[in-house]
Scaffold this motif. Structure first.
Motif, PDB file in Angstrom:
ATOM      1  N   ALA A  34       0.758  -1.413  -0.346  1.00  0.00           N
ATOM      2  CA  ALA A  34      -0.070  -0.142  -0.022  1.00  0.00           C
ATOM      3  C   ALA A  34       0.985   1.082   0.171  1.00  0.00           C
ATOM      4  O   ALA A  34       2.046   1.381   0.176  1.00  0.00           O
ATOM      5  N   TRP A  35       0.244   2.414  -0.402  1.00  0.00           N
ATOM      6  CA  TRP A  35       1.433   3.989  -0.740  1.00  0.00           C
ATOM      7  C   TRP A  35       0.060   4.715   0.826  1.00  0.00           C
ATOM      8  O   TRP A  35      -1.032   4.731   1.005  1.00  0.00           O
ATOM      9  N   TYR A  36       0.633   5.189   1.159  1.00  0.00           N
ATOM     10  CA  TYR A  36       0.487   5.411   2.393  1.00  0.00           C
ATOM     11  C   TYR A  36       0.510   7.270   2.069  1.00  0.00           C
ATOM     12  O   TYR A  36       1.571   7.588   1.963  1.00  0.00           O
ATOM     13  N   ARG A  37      -0.281   8.307   2.748  1.00  0.00           N
ATOM     14  CA  ARG A  37       0.356   9.600   2.789  1.00  0.00           C
ATOM     15  C   ARG A  37       0.088  10.271   4.836  1.00  0.00           C
ATOM     16  O   ARG A  37      -0.955  10.052   4.734  1.00  0.00           O
ATOM     17  N   GLN A  38       1.141  11.164   4.652  1.00  0.00           N
ATOM     18  CA  GLN A  38       0.978  12.000   5.834  1.00  0.00           C
ATOM     19  C   GLN A  38       1.150  13.349   5.711  1.00  0.00           C
ATOM     20  O   GLN A  38       1.604  14.297   4.657  1.00  0.00           O
ATOM     21  N   ILE A  50      -2.776  -2.849  -3.132  1.00  0.00           N
ATOM     22  CA  ILE A  50      -2.717  -3.736  -3.885  1.00  0.00           C
ATOM     23  C   ILE A  50      -2.104  -5.062  -3.592  1.00  0.00           C
ATOM     24  O   ILE A  50      -1.367  -5.043  -2.696  1.00  0.00           O
ATOM     25  N   ALA A  51      -3.399  -5.815  -3.388  1.00  0.00           N
ATOM     26  CA  ALA A  51      -2.874  -7.124  -3.016  1.00  0.00           C
ATOM     27  C   ALA A  51      -2.216  -8.156  -3.555  1.00  0.00           C
ATOM     28  O   ALA A  51      -1.933  -8.059  -4.344  1.00  0.00           O
ATOM     29  N   SER A  52      -1.627  -8.986  -2.943  1.00  0.00           N
ATOM     30  CA  SER A  52      -0.392  -9.869  -3.334  1.00  0.00           C
ATOM     31  C   SER A  52      -0.737 -10.453  -4.793  1.00  0.00           C
ATOM     32  O   SER A  52      -0.915 -11.506  -5.865  1.00  0.00           O
ATOM     33  N   TYR A  53      -2.653 -11.382  -5.381  1.00  0.00           N
ATOM     34  CA  TYR A  53      -3.191 -10.738  -6.602  1.00  0.00           C
ATOM     35  C   TYR A  53      -3.274 -10.692  -7.021  1.00  0.00           C
ATOM     36  O   TYR A  53      -4.438 -10.114  -8.191  1.00  0.00           O
ATOM     37  N   GLY A  54      -3.470  -8.711  -7.308  1.00  0.00           N
ATOM     38  CA  GLY A  54      -3.052  -7.923  -7.873  1.00  0.00           C
ATOM     39  C   GLY A  54      -4.742  -6.687  -8.032  1.00  0.00           C
ATOM     40  O   GLY A  54      -4.512  -5.502  -8.432  1.00  0.00           O
ATOM     41  N   VAL A  55      -5.640  -7.033  -7.312  1.00  0.00           N
ATOM     42  CA  VAL A  55      -6.923  -6.398  -7.045  1.00  0.00           C
ATOM     43  C   VAL A  55      -6.202  -4.912  -6.271  1.00  0.00           C
ATOM     44  O   VAL A  55      -5.128  -5.042  -5.435  1.00  0.00           O
ATOM     45  N   ILE A  68      -2.437   2.720  -8.283  1.00  0.00           N
ATOM     46  CA  ILE A  68      -0.980   1.765  -7.369  1.00  0.00           C
ATOM     47  C   ILE A  68      -0.828   0.463  -8.196  1.00  0.00           C
ATOM     48  O   ILE A  68      -1.759  -0.400  -9.240  1.00  0.00           O
ATOM     49  N   SER A  69       0.509   0.351  -8.363  1.00  0.00           N
ATOM     50  CA  SER A  69       1.598  -0.988  -9.610  1.00  0.00           C
ATOM     51  C   SER A  69       2.350  -1.763  -8.680  1.00  0.00           C
ATOM     52  O   SER A  69       1.921  -1.088  -7.393  1.00  0.00           O
ATOM     53  N   ARG A  70       2.507  -2.816  -8.812  1.00  0.00           N
ATOM     54  CA  ARG A  70       3.668  -4.042  -8.565  1.00  0.00           C
ATOM     55  C   ARG A  70       4.484  -4.430  -9.387  1.00  0.00           C
ATOM     56  O   ARG A  70       3.866  -4.949 -10.572  1.00  0.00           O
ATOM     57  N   TYR A  93       4.882   7.194   1.965  1.00  0.00           N
ATOM     58  CA  TYR A  93       5.039   5.931   2.848  1.00  0.00           C
ATOM     59  C   TYR A  93       4.308   5.223   1.571  1.00  0.00           C
ATOM     60  O   TYR A  93       3.460   4.594   1.531  1.00  0.00           O
ATOM     61  N   CYS A  94       5.202   4.166   1.165  1.00  0.00           N
ATOM     62  CA  CYS A  94       5.191   2.669   1.158  1.00  0.00           C
ATOM     63  C   CYS A  94       5.012   1.561   1.664  1.00  0.00           C
ATOM     64  O   CYS A  94       6.104   2.070   3.209  1.00  0.00           O
ATOM     65  N   ASN A  95       4.560   0.494   2.300  1.00  0.00           N
ATOM     66  CA  ASN A  95       4.514  -0.310   3.513  1.00  0.00           C
ATOM     67  C   ASN A  95       3.634  -1.604   3.122  1.00  0.00           C
ATOM     68  O   ASN A  95       2.795  -1.514   2.215  1.00  0.00           O
ATOM     69  N   THR A  96       3.840  -2.382   3.880  1.00  0.00           N
ATOM     70  CA  THR A  96       2.864  -3.245   3.748  1.00  0.00           C
ATOM     71  C   THR A  96       1.620  -3.195   3.928  1.00  0.00           C
ATOM     72  O   THR A  96       1.939  -2.223   5.081  1.00  0.00           O
ATOM     73  N   ARG A  97       0.781  -3.748   4.125  1.00  0.00           N
ATOM     74  CA  ARG A  97      -0.636  -3.939   3.977  1.00  0.00           C
ATOM     75  C   ARG A  97      -1.564  -5.167   4.714  1.00  0.00           C
ATOM     76  O   ARG A  97      -1.776  -6.279   4.095  1.00  0.00           O
TER      77      ARG A  97
END
Length: 113
Positions: A34-38, A50-55, A68-70, A93-97
């Motif tokens: 995911a992307w986050y912002r502050q 973006i989920a592991s399967y692309g959704v 968003i893409s990966r 910021y990017c990070n996992t979700r």
């Protein structure tokens, strides 16, 4: 986990930017990202996932403008931002979700004329 976001900068309203995030992590492909912002004086908020399967999923405020893409092989996450507005000004910021504790330094996006 080490996360390095880049690609921010100063852009005029209506402009575009693409952010990149390089992840140093043992297993990348099976995680949701995911992307986050502050923004100044505000809490960090979720922008796009973006989920592991692309959704993908987006905050209402960016829907239709951000993508968003990966790239699993490169361990990269991207955020294409179009039709930028002053209210998009923030550190991104990017990070996992769900997110890990490793936020990295983020990248500053400033939208101003």
């Amino acid at each position: 986990v080490q996360l390095q976001a880049s690609g921010g900068g100063l852009v005029q309203p209506g402009g575009s930017l693409t952010l990149s995030c390089a992840a140093t992590i043992n297993i990348f492909s099976d995680k949701n990202w995911a992307w986050y912002r502050q923004a100044p004086g505000k809490q960090r908020e979720l922008v796009a996932t973006i989920a592991s399967y692309g959704v993908t999923d987006y905050a209402d405020s960016v829907k239709g403008r951000f993508t968003i893409s990966r790239a699993n092989a490169k361990r990269m996450v991207y955020l294409e931002m179009n039709s930028l507005a002053p209210e998009d000004t923030a550190v991104y910021y990017c990070n996992t979700r769900p997110n890990s504790d490793s936020w990295g330094q983020g990248t500053q996006v400033t939208v101003s004329s």
